[in-house]
Motif scaffolding. Structure first.
Motif, PDB file in Angstrom:
ATOM      1  N   ARG A  38       0.633  -1.163   0.048  1.00  0.00           N
ATOM      2  CA  ARG A  38       0.076   0.035  -0.021  1.00  0.00           C
ATOM      3  C   ARG A  38       0.728   1.147  -0.126  1.00  0.00           C
ATOM      4  O   ARG A  38       1.816   1.339   0.561  1.00  0.00           O
ATOM      5  CB  ARG A  38      -0.739  -0.070   1.115  1.00  0.00           C
ATOM      6  N   GLU A  40      -1.307   4.535  -0.902  1.00  0.00           N
ATOM      7  CA  GLU A  40      -2.051   5.633  -0.801  1.00  0.00           C
ATOM      8  C   GLU A  40      -1.943   6.390   0.529  1.00  0.00           C
ATOM      9  O   GLU A  40      -1.961   6.003   1.626  1.00  0.00           O
ATOM     10  CB  GLU A  40      -3.358   5.101  -1.377  1.00  0.00           C
ATOM     11  N   ASP A  41      -1.973   7.582   0.487  1.00  0.00           N
ATOM     12  CA  ASP A  41      -1.949   8.606   1.611  1.00  0.00           C
ATOM     13  C   ASP A  41      -0.923   8.112   2.534  1.00  0.00           C
ATOM     14  O   ASP A  41      -1.417   8.229   3.849  1.00  0.00           O
ATOM     15  CB  ASP A  41      -3.503   8.513   2.327  1.00  0.00           C
ATOM     16  N   GLU A  42       0.269   7.641   2.258  1.00  0.00           N
ATOM     17  CA  GLU A  42       1.269   7.400   3.044  1.00  0.00           C
ATOM     18  C   GLU A  42       1.790   8.549   4.064  1.00  0.00           C
ATOM     19  O   GLU A  42       1.926   9.993   3.289  1.00  0.00           O
ATOM     20  CB  GLU A  42       2.419   6.926   2.228  1.00  0.00           C
ATOM     21  N   ILE A  43       1.884   8.548   5.426  1.00  0.00           N
ATOM     22  CA  ILE A  43       2.283   9.527   6.207  1.00  0.00           C
ATOM     23  C   ILE A  43       3.633   9.302   6.540  1.00  0.00           C
ATOM     24  O   ILE A  43       3.752   8.134   7.231  1.00  0.00           O
ATOM     25  CB  ILE A  43       1.499   9.651   7.317  1.00  0.00           C
ATOM     26  N   SER A  44       4.674   9.699   5.895  1.00  0.00           N
ATOM     27  CA  SER A  44       6.193   9.435   6.523  1.00  0.00           C
ATOM     28  C   SER A  44       6.375  10.096   7.724  1.00  0.00           C
ATOM     29  O   SER A  44       6.410  11.296   7.854  1.00  0.00           O
ATOM     30  CB  SER A  44       6.941   9.687   5.317  1.00  0.00           C
ATOM     31  N   GLY A  59      -4.811   5.990   9.097  1.00  0.00           N
ATOM     32  CA  GLY A  59      -3.927   6.264   7.886  1.00  0.00           C
ATOM     33  C   GLY A  59      -2.884   5.269   7.861  1.00  0.00           C
ATOM     34  O   GLY A  59      -2.713   4.233   8.633  1.00  0.00           O
ATOM     35  N   TYR A  61       0.950   4.875   8.207  1.00  0.00           N
ATOM     36  CA  TYR A  61       2.167   5.382   8.794  1.00  0.00           C
ATOM     37  C   TYR A  61       3.397   4.777   8.796  1.00  0.00           C
ATOM     38  O   TYR A  61       3.302   3.691   8.724  1.00  0.00           O
ATOM     39  CB  TYR A  61       1.790   5.735  10.398  1.00  0.00           C
TER      40      TYR A  61
END
Length: 170
Positions: A38, A40-44, A59, A61
């Motif tokens: 996955r 999509e919409d990755e929050i690093s 989300g 992360y």
């Protein structure tokens, strides 16, 4: 074998190298491929990530190294979304200090929480974890831990020391 039948602590059936065990491993590998694929919409979150003391919304992360709960408890808030998904992905370790908790709020469900470590997950004494843990090598629980979810050690073993693991119905 890693667990001797008849030893106190097993409440259920031990499956080792039978059809059920083989099917479970195949399903775990498929789930892990989905989680790790996955984007999509990755929050690093960067390098070694301290999750303690935070409240996070649903989300994906990611960390570039490890994640830990040392400085406080982690709250996962689904915001009243019944199908909210939380994914935590790291290439190395997930660890806690003693007495740390993952707290669920806003209808968060342990069935919809996924932790993917490239190596090991280590939980110190009396911690409370939530969700499905996929560790590349091993998972170790110190005495008094509670885990609401599933634990998949893809390389070696899950080591339990006076640990309660509750599997919630899906």
């Amino acid at each position: 074998p890693p667990y001797s039948p008849g030893t106190p602590g097993l409440d259920g059936t031990l499956h080792s190298n039978d059809a059920d065990a083989i099917d479970a491993r195949a399903a775990a590998i498929a789930a892990l491929k989905d989680i790790n694929g996955r984007l999509e919409d990755e929050i690093s979150l960067g390098g070694v990530v301290e999750l303690g003391g935070q409240t996070l919304l649903p989300g994906l992360y990611t960390a570039t190294t490890a994640m830990q709960l040392i400085a406080g408890d982690l709250t996962l808030d689904a915001g009243s979304k019944t199908n909210a998904v939380f994914i935590f992905r790291m290439p190395t370790t997930l660890s806690t200090s003693a007495d740390r908790k993952v707290i669920l709020a806003g209808g968060a469900n342990p069935n919809n929480i996924y932790w993917s470590t490239g190596t090991a997950a280590t939980f110190a004494a009396r911690c409370t974890m939530q969700g499905n843990i996929f560790a590349g090598t091993a998972i170790t629980y110190a005495a008094g831990c509670t885990h609401h979810g599933r634990a998949f050690a893809m390389g070696t073993a899950c080591t339990l020391s006076s640990t309660d693991i509750g599997i919630t119905a899906i």
